[in-house]
Write an enzyme that holds these catalytic residues in place. Structure first.
Site, PDB file in Angstrom:
ATOM      1  N   HIS A 109      56.719 -14.266 -95.393  1.00 60.13           N
ATOM      2  CA  HIS A 109      57.576 -13.739 -96.560  1.00 60.13           C
ATOM      3  C   HIS A 109      58.049 -14.859 -97.655  1.00 60.13           C
ATOM      4  O   HIS A 109      57.952 -16.000 -97.522  1.00 60.13           O
ATOM      5  CB  HIS A 109      58.669 -12.633 -96.066  1.00 60.13           C
ATOM      6  CG  HIS A 109      59.722 -13.423 -95.486  1.00 60.13           C
ATOM      7  ND1 HIS A 109      60.968 -12.730 -95.156  1.00 60.13           N
ATOM      8  CD2 HIS A 109      59.769 -14.601 -95.170  1.00 60.13           C
ATOM      9  CE1 HIS A 109      61.880 -13.668 -94.853  1.00 60.13           C
ATOM     10  NE2 HIS A 109      61.315 -14.724 -94.413  1.00 60.13           N
ATOM     11  N   CYS A 149      64.025 -20.637 -98.435  1.00 60.48           N
ATOM     12  CA  CYS A 149      63.286 -19.277 -98.165  1.00 60.48           C
ATOM     13  C   CYS A 149      62.667 -18.808 -99.284  1.00 60.48           C
ATOM     14  O   CYS A 149      62.056 -17.575 -99.296  1.00 60.48           O
ATOM     15  CB  CYS A 149      64.450 -18.172 -97.461  1.00 60.48           C
ATOM     16  SG  CYS A 149      65.136 -18.638 -96.084  1.00 60.48           S
ATOM     17  N   HIS A 176      56.433 -18.480 -96.488  1.00 59.42           N
ATOM     18  CA  HIS A 176      56.717 -19.144 -95.111  1.00 59.42           C
ATOM     19  C   HIS A 176      56.570 -17.955 -94.188  1.00 59.42           C
ATOM     20  O   HIS A 176      56.384 -16.869 -94.496  1.00 59.42           O
ATOM     21  CB  HIS A 176      58.254 -19.994 -94.984  1.00 59.42           C
ATOM     22  CG  HIS A 176      59.137 -19.118 -95.125  1.00 59.42           C
ATOM     23  ND1 HIS A 176      59.790 -18.345 -96.306  1.00 59.42           N
ATOM     24  CD2 HIS A 176      59.930 -18.745 -94.127  1.00 59.42           C
ATOM     25  CE1 HIS A 176      60.800 -17.698 -96.186  1.00 59.42           C
ATOM     26  NE2 HIS A 176      60.968 -18.110 -94.911  1.00 59.42           N
ATOM     27  N   HIS A 235      57.669 -16.110 -89.929  1.00 54.50           N
ATOM     28  CA  HIS A 235      58.300 -15.914 -88.874  1.00 54.50           C
ATOM     29  C   HIS A 235      57.624 -15.283 -87.624  1.00 54.50           C
ATOM     30  O   HIS A 235      56.913 -14.223 -88.082  1.00 54.50           O
ATOM     31  CB  HIS A 235      59.890 -15.155 -89.062  1.00 54.50           C
ATOM     32  CG  HIS A 235      60.758 -15.778 -89.964  1.00 54.50           C
ATOM     33  ND1 HIS A 235      61.253 -17.198 -89.875  1.00 54.50           N
ATOM     34  CD2 HIS A 235      60.948 -15.585 -91.141  1.00 54.50           C
ATOM     35  CE1 HIS A 235      61.945 -17.628 -90.682  1.00 54.50           C
ATOM     36  NE2 HIS A 235      61.829 -16.531 -91.862  1.00 54.50           N
ATOM     37  N   ASP A 266      52.609  -6.558 -88.904  1.00 60.74           N
ATOM     38  CA  ASP A 266      51.978  -7.784 -87.937  1.00 60.74           C
ATOM     39  C   ASP A 266      50.826  -8.273 -88.746  1.00 60.74           C
ATOM     40  O   ASP A 266      49.827  -7.709 -89.022  1.00 60.74           O
ATOM     41  CB  ASP A 266      51.588  -7.147 -86.622  1.00 60.74           C
ATOM     42  CG  ASP A 266      51.423  -8.315 -85.893  1.00 60.74           C
ATOM     43  OD1 ASP A 266      52.212  -9.422 -85.775  1.00 60.74           O
ATOM     44  OD2 ASP A 266      50.320  -8.113 -84.957  1.00 60.74           O
ATOM     45  N   HIS A 267      50.970  -9.823 -88.601  1.00 61.71           N
ATOM     46  CA  HIS A 267      49.988 -10.506 -89.203  1.00 61.71           C
ATOM     47  C   HIS A 267      49.640 -10.212 -90.851  1.00 61.71           C
ATOM     48  O   HIS A 267      48.656 -10.190 -91.179  1.00 61.71           O
ATOM     49  CB  HIS A 267      48.658 -10.537 -88.498  1.00 61.71           C
ATOM     50  CG  HIS A 267      48.900 -11.383 -87.157  1.00 61.71           C
ATOM     51  ND1 HIS A 267      49.491 -11.124 -86.205  1.00 61.71           N
ATOM     52  CD2 HIS A 267      48.420 -12.605 -87.061  1.00 61.71           C
ATOM     53  CE1 HIS A 267      49.422 -12.163 -85.362  1.00 61.71           C
ATOM     54  NE2 HIS A 267      48.800 -13.012 -85.902  1.00 61.71           N
ATOM     55  N   GLU A 269      64.690 -12.972 -87.059  1.00 57.15           N
ATOM     56  CA  GLU A 269      63.696 -13.539 -87.763  1.00 57.15           C
ATOM     57  C   GLU A 269      63.520 -14.889 -87.272  1.00 57.15           C
ATOM     58  O   GLU A 269      62.477 -15.622 -87.133  1.00 57.15           O
ATOM     59  CB  GLU A 269      64.115 -13.477 -89.123  1.00 57.15           C
ATOM     60  CG  GLU A 269      63.907 -14.495 -90.176  1.00 57.15           C
ATOM     61  CD  GLU A 269      64.550 -14.276 -91.564  1.00 57.15           C
ATOM     62  OE1 GLU A 269      64.465 -13.288 -92.193  1.00 57.15           O
ATOM     63  OE2 GLU A 269      65.517 -15.101 -91.731  1.00 57.15           O
TER      64      GLU A 269
END
Lengths: 134, 134, 134, 134, 134, 134
Positions: C14, C33, C39, C41, C79-80, C124
């Protein structure tokens, strides 16, 4: 008011099933948790009491004493045991974490005399957790 | 050479005992792990392979494929099972983590075709771990 | 009343930014961020429901079913993925854990039909956690 | 309302004792935690605030700012210190986690200006946890 | 050959300093770990032995016995203690994890009579770990 | 010889793909890790050096200095970054953990002047780990 918690562990086997159901119905309701020969877990039990610290000691209750109560009343009875067969206070009870939390509350609540019992948390895997607050 | 590891989990029950011993002797040798009705654990299994990354992919082996092999060959056979009763490849074997590691090695070693199997680690509680390197 | 929780995981990227701000203002407000290329998590999502165990099963809700709902409604979508770009229900939303918790609540609340949704927790990183109770 | 938490760590030594008691009485009350030359822990501190996310940022409070406040006000004063000797704001206080939580609350509560302080959690070992909600 | 490990915990305080140095030099060399009044940690100790499982038991060594040896020889001497002051076998030794690992090896090596001692691992925080293999 | 390890963390996004492949081929080879807009992880990096403790200090190397080197050379360059786009030393490299470990080794090896670099471990999720020993 301050909340004080102690974590203890036990390893046990269990089978989820309702003796009124046949094996097929048990498998439908409980899935692989109803394997007839059982399976097992490393359980985590967190007992939380609530109260005010004694000004003389800075403690609601000595955590060593809380640990001793949990071990004597619960852990010594369920650790390295089969929860369906070996434990007097679980006779006739389907050993879900919900039911374990309710039974453990009933046993521990009268034993906590400094502060009051606030919560019983049980996790059966890292992904599954139950909490009962009485 | 690079070492690549994948961790998987399974929940199972077992009883440690040697059928040549009587119950008293089993209790002397295996302690509470020999409770006749069994007990159980959340097992962690770490499979490590060793090899060189393919320059085209940067990978020794696709971890998804490694995970699929571990699940198909091991986890699907032992998860939510009684290791003394339900698992063909454990028949006649005392299910200590030492023995599990040796058996899992024999099963997985021929299935690893990119890189080579390097190590099988099993932990049965957070405090007890075994590693076998073939 | 008993609280029953299920933990699931997802890996996503994100970028925190408000499209009304320029890059400099975004960096002032969101710090690292707001790195333009993003980047990521490993997120932990804990969904807690509250209810009474069914006397027939000892369960508020089958945890397998709760897991299936969370995976189908949330995990399979995020996810991913890149949370700024790939997820329909996050369009136009700054993907802080606060906002994720609110959105996930709205999605999951009507799907819980045994017991009621009680809490959505998202972490996170191991040091940053958010909880929303509706 | 949303709950936002930040975890920080510190390593410190302490001795539990009441200076009004003699050594024997301290040992009776505090057990091995009253070893005269002290002992120590890796403490975890979780600070939780409650509030509503700012629609411009999606955040109750920038977690970097929350972390900075916790580090400046608490961690820098207690990390790698002896809690009985080195810390001004702990003078005269028996350094149980109950008392630490109360003192940390008093220090942090006026510093939180976005949202409000909701809870201070301290764990001194993985098995012992305290929470104070003001 | 199979590697079998047991993890145990202890909580202790220490100060890193060389008595030949003055306080300023100690601070230069050891930084905040040289705080004169000390600080402390929750230490993790992992003891690994190597050997072949006994065909009669499937075990290299009963983990209960390994745990008992570690507790009797090490944990009982260092837990809830000041490592600079309270421990006979650490007199004159700077209590870094490197030195602790060497000393613990010397103590444990002759006590392991089934299999052989293979490794001593000590972590003093989650981020700092030492291993000694003799 | 003693092994001394330091763990550090970074959060980053990445996409696994080979620019010689089209999107369909990348999806076949890398699966969901090849999502065009990327995804991300909380990475753990463990750097292990090997050496003998200096008798004056009891340390192979000051862990604070080891941490500073890792942060300056690696973490500051990759934390809160997109590994495909933002990092000079990863240009043209498929950012699998295997490749990251090799690159990080090359960067860190000449910076370790007390003891020698022994191993680089990277985990991208709790289930996926890579180790490179040079």
């Amino acid at each position: 008011m301050i909340y004080l918690s102690r974590k203890e562990y036990f390893c046990a086997s269990h089978r989820l099933f309702n003796e009124k159901y046949d094996d097929q119905k048990n498998m439908e309701v409980f899935g692989k948790c109803s394997n007839p020969a059982g399976h097992g877990h490393n359980y985590e039990l967190i007992v939380t009491i609530v109260g005010e610290p004694d000004p003389e000691t800075g403690m609601i209750m000595d955590l060593k004493k809380l640990s001793d109560i949990i071990k004597r009343e619960i852990i010594d009875k369920v650790d390295h045991k089969n929860l369906n067969v070996d434990v007097d206070f679980l006779k006739g009870i389907i050993p879900t974490t919900e039911n374990l939390a309710i039974v453990f509350w009933k046993i521990l609540e009268p034993k906590i005399t400094q502060g009051k019992l606030y919560s019983i948390k049980i996790s059966e895997t890292e992904k599954n957790m139950t909490e009962f607050k009485g």
